[in-house]
Design an enzyme around this catalytic site. Structure first.
Site, short mmCIF file in Angstrom:
data_model
loop_
_atom_site.label_atom_id
_atom_site.label_comp_id
_atom_site.label_asym_id
_atom_site.label_seq_id
_atom_site.Cartn_x
_atom_site.Cartn_y
_atom_site.Cartn_z
CE1 TYR A 16 21.31 -6.90 -107.76
CE2 TYR A 16 20.80 -8.36 -109.87
CZ TYR A 16 20.80 -7.85 -108.87
OH TYR A 16 20.10 -9.26 -108.27
CB SER B 32 21.11 -11.98 -109.42
OG SER B 32 20.29 -12.33 -110.45
#
Length: 263
Positions: A154, A141
């Site tokens: 995360y 990501s």
């Protein structure tokens, strides 16, 4: 042993993973689909089976439990299947200030986003290197390229995934295997709902990318043997800017983007 081309995809019943599965099916790959719930796998098979996949194997596995990652490999091998392409897509996050979020859930997210990914990568990569061919796509990501207040764990896991992917890519570059890191930005998937993040500014006020577009970017980069792809021009610019901006400023910018929309 099967002579069919097989792609194994985790997180295969929704979002980016499902869109990737569709692309593999259209290109004639047989599929091994991994997700938590058999009912969702069965629903996915109904569509994917019409797109050209010669065979589809489903494995209902909860990759929050690292033992089940080992089971994925063992069951694929027991079925006599060689995996030509491994796609590690399964991943989740948790929203909120680190001192207030649930530690046990965060440790489970680390197991899902990192530990199970490492297990599957090691097991299948060894086979690929021994055969002298194979491809791996790890879904990281743009979060992995910048600190992420309110999603600290995360962002940290995705930084690991990207760094790990680049490192092992270098190790196997002369062995017939490529490793590609896909770095999407905010995307229309169930991620934000599972992370309890629907009230954040990034969801309420931002524009989310299409999972179909992100999957196509990742698929094309994988097939071209590229080391990484940042999906979307806006995300490319954000990553480029973060590379030349002090981390403290980037963290504050991310905090502003991710805080609740009513603040």
């Amino acid at each position: 042993m099967s002579t069919l081309k097989y792609a194994l995809i985790t997180g295969a019943t929704s979002g980016i993973g499902y869109e990737l599965a569709k692309l593999f099916a259209i290109d004639g790959y047989s599929l091994v689909l991994v997700a938590r719930y058999q009912e969702e796998l069965d629903t996915a098979v109904q569509t994917l089976g019409t797109l050209g996949a010669p065979k589809i194997m489903t494995l209902a596995k909860d990759l929050f439990d690292t033992q089940e990652a080992y089971e994925v490999y063992d069951e694929v091998k027991a079925a006599g299947i060689e995996i030509d392409v491994l796609v590690n897509d399964a991943g989740q996050g948790q929203y909120g200030e680190f001192i207030e979020t649930d530690l046990e859930r965060e440790l489970a997210i680390i197991d899902l986003n990192i530990s199970s990914l490492v297990i599957l990568t090691k097991r299948f990569l060894i086979d690929m290197v021994n055969r002298g061919e194979g491809k791996i796509l790890n879904v990281s990501s743009i979060a992995g390229k910048m600190p992420g207040p309110l999603q600290a764990v995360y962002h940290g896991t995705k930084a690991f995934v990207h760094s790990f992917s680049e490192a092992i890519r270098n190790e196997v570059k002369d062995k017939g295997v490529t490793v590609t890191s896909l770095l999407p930005g905010p995307t229309e998937t169930d991620f934000f709902n599972k992370a309890d993040m629907n009230e954040s500014k990034i969801v309420k006020e931002g524009s989310l990318a299409s999972a179909e577009v992100v999957a196509r970017d990742g698929y094309d980069a994988l097939m071209a043997g590229k080391d990484k792809v940042v999906s979307g021009m806006k995300n490319k610019l954000q990553v480029a800017m973060s590379n030349v901006t002090p981390d403290e400023q980037v963290a504050q910018m991310m905090h502003n983007q991710q805080k609740p929309s009513d603040e």
